[in-house]
Design a protein around this motif. Structure first.
Motif, PDB file in Angstrom:
ATOM      1  N   PRO A 255       0.826  -1.212   0.000  1.00 43.52           N
ATOM      2  CA  PRO A 255       0.000   0.000   0.000  1.00 43.52           C
ATOM      3  C   PRO A 255       0.859   1.261   0.000  1.00 43.52           C
ATOM      4  O   PRO A 255       1.916   1.299   0.612  1.00 43.52           O
ATOM      5  CB  PRO A 255      -0.798  -0.112   1.293  1.00 43.52           C
ATOM      6  N   SER A 256       0.388   2.270  -0.736  1.00 44.26           N
ATOM      7  CA  SER A 256       1.138   3.532  -0.750  1.00 44.26           C
ATOM      8  C   SER A 256       0.159   4.670  -0.492  1.00 44.26           C
ATOM      9  O   SER A 256      -1.051   4.454  -0.396  1.00 44.26           O
ATOM     10  CB  SER A 256       1.835   3.708  -2.103  1.00 44.26           C
ATOM     11  N   GLY A 257       0.693   5.878  -0.381  1.00 44.86           N
ATOM     12  CA  GLY A 257      -0.153   7.044  -0.144  1.00 44.86           C
ATOM     13  C   GLY A 257      -0.536   7.159   1.314  1.00 44.86           C
ATOM     14  O   GLY A 257      -0.102   6.377   2.162  1.00 44.86           O
ATOM     15  N   PRO A 258      -1.374   8.153   1.621  1.00 42.10           N
ATOM     16  CA  PRO A 258      -1.728   8.415   3.013  1.00 42.10           C
ATOM     17  C   PRO A 258      -2.558   7.293   3.637  1.00 42.10           C
ATOM     18  O   PRO A 258      -3.242   6.555   2.930  1.00 42.10           O
ATOM     19  CB  PRO A 258      -2.550   9.712   2.937  1.00 42.10           C
ATOM     20  N   ASP A 259      -2.483   7.219   4.957  1.00 39.94           N
ATOM     21  CA  ASP A 259      -3.335   6.293   5.709  1.00 39.94           C
ATOM     22  C   ASP A 259      -4.732   6.923   5.769  1.00 39.94           C
ATOM     23  O   ASP A 259      -4.951   7.895   6.504  1.00 39.94           O
ATOM     24  CB  ASP A 259      -2.732   6.112   7.109  1.00 39.94           C
ATOM     25  N   LEU A 260      -5.640   6.380   5.008  1.00 35.17           N
ATOM     26  CA  LEU A 260      -6.964   7.017   4.900  1.00 35.17           C
ATOM     27  C   LEU A 260      -7.808   6.785   6.151  1.00 35.17           C
ATOM     28  O   LEU A 260      -8.781   7.510   6.384  1.00 35.17           O
ATOM     29  CB  LEU A 260      -7.686   6.525   3.651  1.00 35.17           C
ATOM     30  N   ALA A 261      -7.440   5.803   6.952  1.00 34.55           N
ATOM     31  CA  ALA A 261      -8.152   5.618   8.220  1.00 34.55           C
ATOM     32  C   ALA A 261      -7.850   6.817   9.134  1.00 34.55           C
ATOM     33  O   ALA A 261      -8.716   7.268   9.892  1.00 34.55           O
ATOM     34  CB  ALA A 261      -7.725   4.313   8.867  1.00 34.55           C
ATOM     35  N   ALA A 262      -6.627   7.335   9.023  1.00 29.90           N
ATOM     36  CA  ALA A 262      -6.255   8.514   9.821  1.00 29.90           C
ATOM     37  C   ALA A 262      -6.856   9.783   9.208  1.00 29.90           C
ATOM     38  O   ALA A 262      -7.106  10.764   9.920  1.00 29.90           O
ATOM     39  CB  ALA A 262      -4.739   8.633   9.901  1.00 29.90           C
ATOM     40  N   GLY A 263      -7.069   9.765   7.898  1.00 33.36           N
ATOM     41  CA  GLY A 263      -7.769  10.877   7.248  1.00 33.36           C
ATOM     42  C   GLY A 263      -6.864  11.807   6.467  1.00 33.36           C
ATOM     43  O   GLY A 263      -5.644  11.820   6.631  1.00 33.36           O
ATOM     44  N   VAL A 264      -7.493  12.575   5.576  1.00 36.04           N
ATOM     45  CA  VAL A 264      -6.804  13.592   4.772  1.00 36.04           C
ATOM     46  C   VAL A 264      -7.656  14.860   4.788  1.00 36.04           C
ATOM     47  O   VAL A 264      -8.848  14.809   5.129  1.00 36.04           O
ATOM     48  CB  VAL A 264      -6.606  13.134   3.293  1.00 36.04           C
TER      49      VAL A 264
END
Ligand code: FAD
Length: 519
Positions: A7-16
């Motif tokens: 997996p790459s990119g931001p941790d979407l569980a943590a949010g953007v």
């Protein structure tokens, strides 16, 4: 064939931050180990799986069109709201996730469970599908996904059942794909979905009595029937063409037979410079065989793709050691060699014929269906017989953009036609309007082709084929009929979407952009 990546990119569980989400531009991130993307459509934000369920293509690099996202590799199409695979070659949906919004923060929560589909408007008692290939298998699955609860019988006389046919000339033949990649669905899948998979040949279709007869003698009644009998490889009327080391390639058994023969020899001759012939050449080179390609054509693939693309593909193969004998005429095939007119002998322990296919339309003909260059169907893929549809390689259908009937021999198109026929059988249909698409793979280069240009198309190359960064336009009567791309997957999707909505101005401006990019 792709593989799931880390997996790459931001941790979407943590949010953007919501400001990071541009309209229609997927933002790739992850939730745990799962690749997930956010797509903003106005005030609505979707969170869906970012890996195509076909060959694991990167959906975040795809194109958002309306409420769908399309995969850049083989143009599979998914609904952003439900995750449903709307268009093949993907058959499985992608996951949908809960989206939480707090102020400017957007985060992704749990996977959502599937919303049950409503009952379809029509529900015929018995649906029979003749041919368990691309179109037939996709139709059977689509019927169930659309909520059809009646009886489905899928009949095919090819072992082991539906297979990923395009792989048979590519990774599987090259020795890079395990068997589990080849079987599209196994018996357990069909049992679970209450699809009766019958391994037998249909020998008779009775459109009056609405039944089919199997070679084994069984008669099966139907309320609605899909004919999807595909194509069979052509053979050549020359001396030696039936010798045991002369192979054609359509089924898994054919591919395995070529692999077995290749294991016993150092030298192969491929006859025909078609897509399949060339893919076989590449795969046999990967097995370290000496490969000669013999073709009547001056340039491989010239009739379909034009001389420049043909030469480009030829060079790809030559760089890997394939030897071409073009504008050549065969005299005979012998047990140890292929003999050309003029006396040249090319040693071969295995000979593969890649000289085209012909649609299997005998059954339809015998049943009295209207046939021409295939089984004639209307825009909803209905044949001349009541309650009988046809899809895939055999369907001779009206192409709205061209204003004429065409028959295409492509995997994704066959699956999509099967799916369209399934929809129509349940009263959910409309005209089949998908832009034909196919891909062909030569070593690490993939050609993506959208549209349909037959015969004398005018060809224009934008960009640089040698740098594997090009768009090739095929115009018929001044109109863009087809576009091929190399290394420009996103553009292929954009042009396809414009062709789909018959927006000639958008097609022109995308090609204009391709011209400037190439300059
Ligand atoms: P098929 O997939 O051929 O299925 C028809 C099935 O019907 C067969 O299993 C057959 O056994 C069965 N059948 C026929 N008659 C009867 C009968 N009377 N009773 C019972 N069963 C019957 N296309 C691409 O777009 N990209 C590619 O890269 C690509 N690579 C390919 C590689 C290979 C080796 C081959 C052979 C084809 C490739 N194609 C590719 C073409 C693509 O696979 C076909 O266009 C597609 O499979 C057609 O689907 P179909 O359902 O019409 O027929």
């Amino acid at each position: 064939m792709g593989h799931a990546k880390q997996p790459s990119g931001p941790d979407l569980a943590a949010g953007v931050d919501v400001a990071e989400l541009a309209e229609n531009m997927p933002l790739l991130g992850h939730v745990g180990d799962d690749a997930v993307m956010l797509v903003r459509k106005g005030a609505t934000i979707h969170a869906v799986g970012a890996t195509c369920t076909h060959y694991s293509g990167p959906l975040a690099e795809g194109l958002v069109v309306g409420e769908t996202v399309r995969c850049p590799w083989h143009h599979a199409c998914f609904d952003l709201r439900s995750g449903e695979a709307l268009g093949a070659p993907a058959l499985e949906p992608i996951a949908c996730y809960e989206v939480n919004r707090r102020g400017n923060r957007v985060s992704v929560g749990a996977k959502l469970s599937r919303v049950p589909v409503p009952k379809p408007p029509e529900s015929p008692g018995k649906i029979v599908i003749v041919g368990a290939g691309a179109a037939g298998a996709a139709a059977a699955e689509k019927l169930r996904r659309l909520g059809y609860a009646g009886s489905i019988t899928l009949i095919g006389h090819e072992a082991p059942g539906p297979v990923d046919r395009p792989n048979l000339s590519k990774d599987f033949l090259a020795g890079n794909a395990p068997m589990e990649w080849i079987t599209l669905r196994d018996d357990a899948f069909y049992q679970e979905h209450h699809v009766e998979l019958v391994r037998d040949e249909v020998t008779e279709l009775d459109t009056q009595g609405k039944s089919v007869v199997l070679k084994g003698g069984r008669r099966l009644p139907y309320d609605r029937l899909l004919l999807a009998t595909g194509s069979e490889p052509s053979r050549l009327p020359i001396e030696g063409a039936s010798l045991p080391h002369v192979k054609t390639l359509r089924s898994l058994a054919d591919s395995q037979a070529i692999i077995d023969a290749a294991a016993r020899t150092q030298r192969a001759v491929v006859i025909g410079s078609s897509f399949i012939g060339l893919e076989v050449a590449a795969s046999l080179r990967a097995r370290n065989l000496e490969v000669d390609v013999v073709s009547i054509d001056r340039v491989p693939l010239e009739r379909v793709m034009g001389a420049q693309v043909g030469k480009f593909v030829q060079q790809l193969h030559e760089a890997k050691g394939v030897r071409f004998h073009l504008a050549a005429r065969l005299k005979a095939i012998h047990a140890d060699a292929v003999e050309l007119e003029g006396g040249k002998r090319l040693e071969a322990g295995v000979v593969v014929l890649g000289v085209g296919v012909k649609p299997r339309i005998d059954l339809a003909k015998r049943a009295g269906l209207t046939v021409d260059n295939g089984v004639v169907v209307d825009a909803r893929l209905r044949t001349s017989a009541p309650e009988v549809w046809a899809a895939g390689d055999i369907a001779f259908y009206p192409e709205a953009r061209l204003g004429s009937r065409i028959r295409v021999e492509h995997w994704q198109a066959a699956e999509r036609q099967g799916q369209a026929a399934a929809r129509d059988m349940l009263g959910l249909g409309g005209p089949f309007n998908d832009v034909p698409f196919f891909w062909s793979q030569h070593y690490d280069v993939t050609l993506s082709y959208i549209g349909h240009a037959s015969g004398e198309a005018e060809t224009q190359v934008l960009g640089n084929l040698d740098k594997q960064d090009a768009t090739v336009v095929y115009r018929v009567g001044g109109k863009v009929a087809a576009v091929l791309t190399v290394g420009r997957d996103h553009q292929s999707l954009e042009i396809e979407a414009a062709l789909e909505r018959q927006d000639a101005a958008a097609v022109d401006s995308l090609l204009q952009a391709a011209t400037s990019a190439a300059a």
